[in-house]
Design an enzyme around this catalytic site. Structure first.
Site, short mmCIF file in Angstrom:
data_model
loop_
_atom_site.label_atom_id
_atom_site.label_comp_id
_atom_site.label_asym_id
_atom_site.label_seq_id
_atom_site.Cartn_x
_atom_site.Cartn_y
_atom_site.Cartn_z
N LYS A 35 73.60 70.34 78.62
CA LYS A 35 74.31 69.60 77.94
C LYS A 35 74.19 69.74 76.35
CE LYS A 35 70.74 66.29 78.22
NZ LYS A 35 69.86 65.12 79.37
N ARG A 133 69.31 52.98 83.61
CA ARG A 133 70.66 53.55 83.14
C ARG A 133 71.68 53.89 83.98
NH1 ARG A 133 69.34 59.14 79.79
NH2 ARG A 133 69.08 59.83 81.86
N HIS A 163 66.09 59.28 88.32
CA HIS A 163 65.66 59.80 86.82
C HIS A 163 64.35 58.96 86.38
CE1 HIS A 163 66.00 62.33 82.95
NE2 HIS A 163 65.97 61.28 82.47
N ARG A 216 65.33 69.19 87.38
CA ARG A 216 66.57 69.73 86.33
C ARG A 216 65.73 69.94 84.98
NH1 ARG A 216 67.46 64.34 88.72
NH2 ARG A 216 66.68 63.53 86.59
N TYR A 257 70.41 63.36 43.58
CA TYR A 257 70.98 61.89 43.49
C TYR A 257 69.83 60.97 43.14
CZ TYR A 257 75.16 63.55 45.70
OH TYR A 257 76.47 64.15 46.05
N CYS A 304 70.73 66.55 50.25
CA CYS A 304 72.32 66.36 50.40
C CYS A 304 73.08 66.59 51.50
CB CYS A 304 72.99 66.90 49.03
SG CYS A 304 72.04 66.94 47.58
N MET A 305 74.28 66.38 51.72
CA MET A 305 75.08 66.78 52.63
C MET A 305 75.03 68.45 53.15
SD MET A 305 79.13 65.96 53.71
CE MET A 305 79.08 64.39 53.92
N ASP A 306 75.12 68.99 52.09
CA ASP A 306 75.38 70.43 52.00
C ASP A 306 74.22 71.22 51.47
OD1 ASP A 306 77.98 69.57 53.00
OD2 ASP A 306 78.37 69.65 51.00
C1 LIG Z 1 68.74 65.67 79.84
C2 LIG Z 1 68.62 65.40 81.17
C3 LIG Z 1 67.61 66.00 82.01
C4 LIG Z 1 66.60 67.39 81.29
O1 LIG Z 1 65.76 66.51 80.67
P1 LIG Z 1 64.69 67.41 79.59
O2 LIG Z 1 63.63 66.59 79.46
O3 LIG Z 1 65.19 68.03 78.56
O4 LIG Z 1 64.18 68.40 80.88
C5 LIG Z 1 67.31 65.97 83.35
N1 LIG Z 1 68.04 65.04 84.16
C6 LIG Z 1 68.86 64.23 83.47
C7 LIG Z 1 69.61 63.27 83.97
C8 LIG Z 1 69.32 64.29 81.96
O5 LIG Z 1 70.25 63.48 81.40
#
Ligand SMILES: *Cc1c(COP(=O)(O)O)cnc(C)c1O
Length: 375
Positions: A35, A133, A163, A216, A257, A304-306
């Site tokens: 992601k 969540r 999770h 995961r 700035y 700064c931004m850039d």
């Molecule tokens: C992002 C995410 C992960 C991965 O998490 P890490 O701590 O980066 O390994 C696993 N499960 C879910 C639901 C996530 O949103």
């Protein structure tokens, strides 16, 4: 290449993946989490490499990340771990993307959508074991929905997951206990859901007996884990730039700035072509540092931004174009930058901007990804 860029070392990714593959039992699948542009590393390059390494699943946050993977020829199963709204169900069906479901009405609509194409849509049900969540909060509700969805012709419940909040071992065990209670009840009802998963990177390292059928893995694949691992992790990304200009200040001159920095001595300053819009946190103003030729140079004034300015008075004989390390595996490390910026490593990685080219290094090959060409 000179200028601000993120270098992504795929051999480090392979090392981290294979080390985890060796640690996780053979019958446990690995979902590589890609992601947020693969935590800023480049979605497609990372997904292709993981696919080549034999990853079992890819995990993304939304359907658009999943669609992008399919558009680039990724064939591996893909799980969208966040909410998908019904107007995008046709995309999921068309591209064989597995959705996360936590509501019967959504499952019903997905079933209807998949029936139009005469395809079976795969889903993973999300159980909220305490994080509060996404997911079913009540076991009985999840179970009654499972019993209903089981009858749907065009939806297959392939997975079930939860999770962890990772507050401490005790709290995590409470979450595992709830998940186990749910699994036990499903077993009693002779409901078989093939892929059960609970652990992210930290969970996978901390709870080897709780891998279920899949883990995961996100951060750990990119080289970071806040728990001790049995093997060395290799950071995949280095963030670099080059000096744009060098100038000399008299005592009392201000910088940037609000003149947030004022020279207390004769100062040599280097201007860098990188700012907060590139993903360097503004919190590093008058606080962070970079490394040039192996030596530290403090960031002075407001970032700064850039662009930003660094004090190089102590660094003799620098030239315009010299390489500057914003973070890499040596110094400053991503962890050091995150600490100074009062954030975490994932946020810094995920916020490396789209205007920053990625240099993807794979053995001898270097590919430059320039997202701005796509606009
Ligand atoms: C992002 C995410 C992960 C991965 O998490 P890490 O701590 O980066 O390994 C696993 N499960 C879910 C639901 C996530 O949103």
């Amino acid at each position: 290449m000179r200028g601000t860029r993120a270098e992504v070392d795929l051999s480090a990714l392979s090392h981290n993946y294979q080390s985890m593959r060796a640690m996780v039992p053979e019958n446990v699948k690995i979902a590589g989490i890609v992601k947020a542009n693969a935590y800023g590393h480049d979605l497609v390059s990372i997904a292709k490499k993981l696919e080549q390494l034999g990853v079992d699943y890819l995990g993304v946050a939304n359907i658009f990340e999943a669609k992008s993977l399919r558009n680039h020829g990724i064939e591996c199963p893909i799980l969208v771990m966040g909410k998908t709204f019904e107007e995008d169900y046709d995309l999921a069906v068309k591209h064989d993307i597995t959705l996360t479901i936590f509501d019967l009405e959504d499952a019903r609509k997905l079933n209807l959508n998949a029936s139009y194409d005469n395809k079976v849509a795969k889903i993973h049900l999300k159980f909220d074991s305490g994080f509060n969540r996404l997911g079913y909060k009540e076991i009985h509700k999840l179970i009654s929905d499972v019993l209903e969805i089981k009858n749907y012709e065009f939806v297959e419940i392939e997975g079930l997951f939860t999770h962890l909040a990772l507050k401490n071992v005790e709290a995590d065990e409470e979450q595992f206990d709830k998940f186990d209670e749910l699994l036990k009840k499903l077993k009693e009802l002779q409901v078989n859901i093939p892929i059960k998963h609970a652990c992210d990177s930290i969970g996978a390292v901390a709870y080897p007996s709780k891998h279920y059928n899949m883990v995961r893995l996100g951060a750990i694949l990119y080289g970071y884990c806040s728990r001790k691992t049995a093997f060395e992790l290799k950071p995949v990304m280095s963030f670099k730039t080059n000096i744009s200009q060098i100038k000399y200040l008299e005592i009392g001159e201000g910088v940037g700035y609000d003149y947030l920095f004022v020279a207390k001595r004769k100062t040599t300053l280097a201007v860098l072509p990188v700012g907060y819009a590139d993903g360097l946190p503004r919190n590093l103003s008058n606080a962070g540092f970079v490394v040039i030729n192996g030596q530290k140079a403090p960031i002075i004034g407001l970032l700064c931004m850039d662009q930003c300015m660094v004090d190089v008075t102590e660094l003799p004989s620098l030239s315009v174009g010299d390489e500057v390390i914003l973070f890499d595996e040596h110094a400053p490390t991503l962890s050091e930058v995150a600490k100074i910026a009062q954030t975490n490593r994932n946020e810094l990685l995920a916020r490396i901007a789209i205007r920053v080219p990625r240099l993807i290094l794979d053995e001898e090959n270097i590919t430059r990804i320039d997202y701005m060409d796509r606009f």
